[in-house]
Design a protein around this motif. Structure first.
Motif, PDB file in Angstrom:
ATOM      1  N   PHE A   1      38.352  62.160   7.716  1.00 26.46           N
ATOM      2  CA  PHE A   1      37.204  62.227   8.596  1.00 26.46           C
ATOM      3  C   PHE A   1      37.147  63.220   9.371  1.00 26.46           C
ATOM      4  CE2 PHE A   1      36.362  57.355   8.363  1.00 26.46           C
ATOM      5  CZ  PHE A   1      35.223  57.682   7.732  1.00 26.46           C
TER       6      PHE A   1
ATOM      7  N   TRP B   1      41.707  58.989   9.146  1.00 25.50           N
ATOM      8  CA  TRP B   1      41.664  59.841  10.260  1.00 25.50           C
ATOM      9  C   TRP B   1      41.618  61.420   9.595  1.00 25.50           C
ATOM     10  CZ3 TRP B   1      42.160  57.642  15.458  1.00 25.50           C
ATOM     11  CH2 TRP B   1      42.134  58.408  16.416  1.00 25.50           C
TER      12      TRP B   1
ATOM     13  N   THR C   1      34.418  66.025   8.583  1.00 30.67           N
ATOM     14  CA  THR C   1      33.283  66.151   9.516  1.00 30.67           C
ATOM     15  C   THR C   1      33.032  67.521   9.940  1.00 30.67           C
ATOM     16  OG1 THR C   1      33.753  64.027  10.496  1.00 30.67           O
ATOM     17  CG2 THR C   1      32.900  65.541  12.055  1.00 30.67           C
TER      18      THR C   1
END
Length: 165
Positions: free
Chosen positions: A139, A136, A143
């Motif tokens: 990402f 998490w 991102t």
């Protein structure tokens, strides 16, 4: 994850040491065990040199100016925003350079952390295991990097179109 008494917050969960190069965040180290991030400066510089090339300047928080870190930066001729030791004062150019580095650090680095926490759900990670929490984290950070790169490319494309017209 922040828990604890109102005046004494205690953090649980993963802690990350993140380098920022050109506005792009790179997770240099992440751990569930407490660590002192100022001890990671040498590894950060080595990773920067391996991935990107020569490191010319560093802007860091107030806990980084240890004697060991100062020696490392002096040996590698890396400019920094550390407070001067002793009674002497910085010359005008050095003072101006440190001011620019401090401003960039506070606006870009701290701002990017705030953006990632708010927009990429990193403030309250809902993962139930260490592996999924680590995924998490990666990402969310990467991102945000992709969005930054995409926005830069779009801005560069628009500027190129304006120049061509």
């Amino acid at each position: 994850i922040v828990r604890g008494k109102e005046n004494k917050p205690v953090e649980y969960g993963i802690k990350a040491h993140i380098n920022q190069v050109g506005g792009i965040n790179i997770i240099e180290y992440a751990s569930y065990n407490a660590f002192n991030e100022c001890k990671r400066l040498k590894e950060s510089v080595l990773r920067h040199e391996t991935m990107i090339g020569e490191c010319t300047h560093i802007a860091a928080d107030g806990i980084y100016p240890t004697n060991e870190n100062r020696t490392l930066l002096r040996e590698k001729s890396i400019q920094h925003n550390f407070c001067r030791k002793g009674r002497g004062k910085d010359d005008k150019a050095t003072k101006q350079m440190k001011g620019i580095l401090n401003k960039e650090r506070s606006t870009r680095l701290e701002g990017s952390f705030g953006t990632e926490k708010e927009h990429y759900l990193l403030r309250k990670i809902k993962a139930r295991s260490q592996k999924t929490e680590l995924i998490w984290l990666h990402f969310g950070v990467y991102t945000a990097n992709v969005v930054r790169i995409s926005n830069r490319r779009q801005e560069n494309s628009l500027q190129a179109q304006k120049l061509a017209a």
